[in-house]
Write an enzyme that holds these catalytic residues in place. Structure first.
Site, PDB file in Angstrom:
ATOM      1  N   ASP A 142       0.805  -1.228   0.000  1.00  0.00           N
ATOM      2  CA  ASP A 142       0.000   0.000   0.000  1.00  0.00           C
ATOM      3  C   ASP A 142       0.836   1.275   0.000  1.00  0.00           C
ATOM      4  OD1 ASP A 142      -2.305  -1.575   0.075  1.00  0.00           O
ATOM      5  OD2 ASP A 142      -2.298  -1.652   2.265  1.00  0.00           O
ATOM      6  N   LYS A 186       1.934   2.235  -5.087  1.00  0.00           N
ATOM      7  CA  LYS A 186       2.466   1.677  -6.346  1.00  0.00           C
ATOM      8  C   LYS A 186       1.541   1.999  -7.521  1.00  0.00           C
ATOM      9  CE  LYS A 186       2.356  -2.379  -4.344  1.00  0.00           C
ATOM     10  NZ  LYS A 186       2.060  -1.976  -2.969  1.00  0.00           N
ATOM     11  N   GLY A 208      -4.619  -4.095  -3.860  1.00  0.00           N
ATOM     12  CA  GLY A 208      -5.602  -3.044  -4.128  1.00  0.00           C
ATOM     13  C   GLY A 208      -4.814  -1.807  -4.493  1.00  0.00           C
ATOM     14  N   HIS A 209      -4.789  -1.459  -5.761  1.00  0.00           N
ATOM     15  CA  HIS A 209      -3.985  -0.324  -6.236  1.00  0.00           C
ATOM     16  C   HIS A 209      -4.925   0.812  -6.643  1.00  0.00           C
ATOM     17  CE1 HIS A 209      -0.426  -3.233  -7.249  1.00  0.00           C
ATOM     18  NE2 HIS A 209      -0.791  -3.274  -5.990  1.00  0.00           N
ATOM     19  N   GLN A 218       1.921  -5.947  -3.297  1.00  0.00           N
ATOM     20  CA  GLN A 218       2.398  -6.103  -1.915  1.00  0.00           C
ATOM     21  C   GLN A 218       3.718  -5.334  -1.737  1.00  0.00           C
ATOM     22  OE1 GLN A 218       1.242  -9.409  -3.517  1.00  0.00           O
ATOM     23  NE2 GLN A 218      -0.655  -8.408  -2.935  1.00  0.00           N
TER      24      GLN A 218
HETATM   25  P1  GDP Z   1      -0.728   0.474  -3.544  1.00  0.00           P
HETATM   26  O1  GDP Z   1      -1.376  -0.802  -3.106  1.00  0.00           O
HETATM   27  O2  GDP Z   1       0.741   0.490  -3.295  1.00  0.00           O
HETATM   28  O3  GDP Z   1      -1.062   0.844  -4.960  1.00  0.00           O
HETATM   29  O4  GDP Z   1      -1.342   1.615  -2.616  1.00  0.00           O
HETATM   30  P2  GDP Z   1      -2.907   1.797  -2.232  1.00  0.00           P
HETATM   31  O5  GDP Z   1      -3.622   2.298  -3.433  1.00  0.00           O
HETATM   32  O6  GDP Z   1      -3.421   0.589  -1.562  1.00  0.00           O
HETATM   33  O7  GDP Z   1      -2.799   2.894  -1.108  1.00  0.00           O
HETATM   34  C1  GDP Z   1      -2.231   4.144  -1.343  1.00  0.00           C
HETATM   35  C2  GDP Z   1      -3.307   5.227  -1.087  1.00  0.00           C
HETATM   36  O8  GDP Z   1      -2.684   6.479  -0.951  1.00  0.00           O
HETATM   37  C3  GDP Z   1      -4.300   5.380  -2.242  1.00  0.00           C
HETATM   38  O9  GDP Z   1      -5.554   5.714  -1.717  1.00  0.00           O
HETATM   39  C4  GDP Z   1      -3.723   6.522  -3.060  1.00  0.00           C
HETATM   40  O10 GDP Z   1      -4.725   7.245  -3.791  1.00  0.00           O
HETATM   41  C5  GDP Z   1      -3.150   7.371  -1.973  1.00  0.00           C
HETATM   42  N1  GDP Z   1      -1.959   8.160  -2.343  1.00  0.00           N
HETATM   43  C6  GDP Z   1      -0.940   7.829  -3.182  1.00  0.00           C
HETATM   44  N2  GDP Z   1       0.015   8.792  -3.161  1.00  0.00           N
HETATM   45  C7  GDP Z   1      -0.412   9.737  -2.291  1.00  0.00           C
HETATM   46  C8  GDP Z   1       0.163  10.950  -1.801  1.00  0.00           C
HETATM   47  O11 GDP Z   1       1.252  11.354  -2.158  1.00  0.00           O
HETATM   48  N3  GDP Z   1      -0.578  11.634  -0.877  1.00  0.00           N
HETATM   49  C9  GDP Z   1      -1.790  11.223  -0.432  1.00  0.00           C
HETATM   50  N4  GDP Z   1      -2.420  11.947   0.476  1.00  0.00           N
HETATM   51  N5  GDP Z   1      -2.353  10.071  -0.874  1.00  0.00           N
HETATM   52  C10 GDP Z   1      -1.658   9.338  -1.768  1.00  0.00           C
HETATM   53  P1  IMO Z   2      -0.962  -4.058  -2.315  1.00  0.00           P
HETATM   54  O1  IMO Z   2      -0.522  -4.593  -3.651  1.00  0.00           O
HETATM   55  C1  IMO Z   2      -0.935  -4.563   2.016  1.00  0.00           C
HETATM   56  C2  IMO Z   2      -1.095  -8.671   3.548  1.00  0.00           C
HETATM   57  C3  IMO Z   2      -2.358  -9.109   4.266  1.00  0.00           C
HETATM   58  C4  IMO Z   2      -1.749 -10.104   5.247  1.00  0.00           C
HETATM   59  C5  IMO Z   2      -0.653 -10.777   4.423  1.00  0.00           C
HETATM   60  C6  IMO Z   2      -1.062 -12.103   3.788  1.00  0.00           C
HETATM   61  O2  IMO Z   2      -2.239  -3.307  -2.350  1.00  0.00           O
HETATM   62  O3  IMO Z   2       0.159  -3.320  -1.662  1.00  0.00           O
HETATM   63  P2  IMO Z   2      -2.631 -12.736   1.749  1.00  0.00           P
HETATM   64  O4  IMO Z   2      -4.085 -12.486   1.519  1.00  0.00           O
HETATM   65  O5  IMO Z   2      -1.743 -12.158   0.701  1.00  0.00           O
HETATM   66  O6  IMO Z   2      -2.325 -14.181   2.012  1.00  0.00           O
HETATM   67  O7  IMO Z   2      -2.316 -11.967   3.131  1.00  0.00           O
HETATM   68  O8  IMO Z   2      -0.319  -9.851   3.405  1.00  0.00           O
HETATM   69  N1  IMO Z   2      -1.328  -8.123   2.184  1.00  0.00           N
HETATM   70  C7  IMO Z   2      -1.228  -6.822   1.871  1.00  0.00           C
HETATM   71  N2  IMO Z   2      -0.991  -5.743   2.656  1.00  0.00           N
HETATM   72  N3  IMO Z   2      -1.072  -4.407   0.690  1.00  0.00           N
HETATM   73  C8  IMO Z   2      -1.273  -5.473  -0.109  1.00  0.00           C
HETATM   74  O9  IMO Z   2      -1.284  -5.393  -1.457  1.00  0.00           O
HETATM   75  C9  IMO Z   2      -1.414  -6.754   0.480  1.00  0.00           C
HETATM   76  N4  IMO Z   2      -1.635  -8.001   0.002  1.00  0.00           N
HETATM   77  C10 IMO Z   2      -1.577  -8.827   1.053  1.00  0.00           C
HETATM   78  O10 IMO Z   2      -2.975  -8.044   4.925  1.00  0.00           O
HETATM   79  O11 IMO Z   2      -1.127  -9.440   6.314  1.00  0.00           O
HETATM   80 MG    MG Z   3      -2.920  -1.451  -1.850  1.00  0.00          MG
END
Ligand code: GDP
Ligand code: IMO
Ligand code: MG
Length: 431
Positions: free
Chosen positions: A13, A16, A40-41, A225
């Site tokens: 999270d 990416k 979840g991106h 991840q």
């Molecule tokens: P990922 O799994 O690595 O793609 O990250 P996620 O999408 O799960 O979580 C990142 C969250 O932070 C998302 O809701 C993005 O829209 C948000 N985000 C990304 N970059 C920034 C930033 O620079 N500032 C803020 N406030 N939010 C950001």
């Molecule tokens: P993105 O791509 C954050 C965590 C789960 C749990 C562990 C194992 O959005 O960064 P799983 O279902 O993969 O067997 O769970 O890994 N986990 C993540 N945490 N971002 C993710 O993906 C994750 N995908 C799995 O919360 O601790």
């Molecule tokens: Mg994510």
């Protein structure tokens, strides 16, 4: 044009999705290579927010080829739903931009049920998985009994493999996990329907990528991840079941390591983690709650509140080393806008001694106390700032200190979720 890998440098999270969306402008192919819909991106384009679980984050750019490689475990129902949702929003005008490796493994209904039942049985030792069947699907892959996409597409092979699998899975579900078994028919009919829909996307994606590279077109690899969730290099057993580190980009696509030019690690300006496992800089107080609210730190896959804490330079140094990072993108710097002071963990205190590497033993890691450096905050909103020089002096000092402690160049600073809330310092596509 170089081939670039984008990976999470922390526990997932990190942002990416946003970075891949931005870099897609310079890429011909965007490839997911591991994980599944545990990811979840989030992408924010104008007023639109899109969360992608399986389809590569390049999909919002028309005409870019998006590939799901052999290293991914794919839930067909989720994949089809994601396509339907994107099409309803006017995206994916041409289906030929989306390709699935025939060698990727399929997540079956029993994988999901086993994942959830195992977690329930584990009590306080549970991993906190996303419940999407990821671990059980990879177990079958490594155990050499998985069902691949090419198997699903052949009715007879699929029938044989499903029969064999159900014998074992139903035994496990009923006798060990006290859960319901599956009938052959319920799965066979549903999955044959998916096969008919998936068929048009299937390709020899390894060959396709090889030909692209030969023709001078480039690849952007989208990690899911993060480094500390890697099955080999993460905080085992509190990890996911795939190779989230840079090496996974090659095994998960069939592209040679010799073709990789840049590896960009994504890191928040602080740390979050979802699920169980040690997290030395975790803040269980009001400061952590303030971070969660300011960063809207709630999971994009499961909605769970993310655990929050200060930036951990030990983790980042480790990520730089095991991935061979050529650059780091720091995201969510704006989330620290309201803090009077900011802290950076530079080492851990364990039994009176200071250590600067992540210990292999989980119990030791769980007992590590962070050693902090404290810096003054900047106390103003930075999301509108367009250049590094225009950031408040204290924010610049913070970023520079992170760079120094990580031992890796910072190539991007993100100050908001939107595309235009991004400060680029070096573009890896024009190195
Ligand atoms: P990922 O799994 O690595 O793609 O990250 P996620 O999408 O799960 O979580 C990142 C969250 O932070 C998302 O809701 C993005 O829209 C948000 N985000 C990304 N970059 C920034 C930033 O620079 N500032 C803020 N406030 N939010 C950001
Ligand atoms: P993105 O791509 C954050 C965590 C789960 C749990 C562990 C194992 O959005 O960064 P799983 O279902 O993969 O067997 O769970 O890994 N986990 C993540 N945490 N971002 C993710 O993906 C994750 N995908 C799995 O919360 O601790
Ligand atoms: Mg994510």
């Amino acid at each position: 044009m170089p081939n670039v890998v984008v990976i999470g440098a922390q526990w997932g999270d990190e942002g990416k999705g946003k970075v891949v969306d931005i870099y897609t402008e310079h890429a011909d192919n965007v490839v997911r290579y591991q994980g599944g819909n545990n990811a979840g991106h989030t992408l924010v384009v104008g007023d639109e927010k899109v969360v992608l679980h399986l389809i590569p984050s390049g999909i919002l750019h028309e005409g870019k080829r998006c590939i799901i490689g052999n290293g991914v475990v794919l839930d067909p129902e989720v994949f089809i739903r994601e396509i339907t949702n994107l099409k309803a929003k006017g995206r994916i005008k041409d289906d030929s931009v989306l390709c699935l490796s025939e060698g990727l493994h399929i997540i079956m209904p029993y994988h999901k049920r086993i994942d959830i039942a195992r977690e329930a049985k584990s009590g306080d030792k549970k991993i906190g998985t996303t419940g999407r069947g990821i671990g059980p699907a990879y177990e079958d892959k490594i155990g050499r009994r998985g069902i691949r996409l090419c198997d699903l597409l052949d009715r007879d092979i699929f029938a044989r493999k499903l029969t064999e699998a159900l014998e074992e899975k139903n035994f496990l579900l009923e006798k060990f996990l006290n859960d319901k078994p599956f009938t052959f028919e319920e799965i066979f009919n549903e999955y044959n329907g998916y096969a008919a829909t998936l068929r048009k996307y299937v390709a020899d994606t390894s060959l396709m990528l090889h030909q692209e590279v030969k023709a001078g077109r480039n690849i952007l690899f989208e990690g899911a991840q993060g480094t500390l969730l890697d099955v080999d290099h993460g905080t085992y057993p509190f990890v996911t079941s795939s190779s989230t580190c840079a090496g996974g980009a090659c095994t998960g696509t069939g592209v040679s390591p010799r073709e990789i030019n840049e590896i960009i690690g994504i890191s928040k300006a602080y740390v979050t983690r979802v699920g169980s496992g040690p997290f030395p800089t975790e803040l269980l107080d009001e400061t952590g709650e303030n971070m969660r609210q300011a960063g809207n730190e709630f999971g994009s896959t499961t909605g769970r509140p993310r655990r929050c804490g200060w930036f951990d330079a030990v983790v980042l140094r480790y990520a730089v080393r095991v991935n061979g990072l050529t650059g780091v993108a720091i995201t969510k710097l704006d989330v620290l806008d309201g803090f009077d002071t900011v802290k950076i963990c530079t080492g851990y205190r364990y039994k009176g001694k200071v250590i600067t590497e992540i210990p292999a033993t989980l119990e030791v890691f769980a007992d590590c106390e962070p050693v902090y450096e404290e810096m003054p905050g900047w106390n103003c909103a930075i999301s509108n700032v367009k250049s590094f020089a225009a950031l408040p002096e204290n924010a610049q000092k913070y970023v520079k200190r992170l760079e120094q402690l990580m031992g890796c160049e910072i190539v991007m600073v993100s100050v908001g979720p939107r595309r235009d809330e991004t400060i680029s310092l070096r573009n890896p596509f024009f190195a």
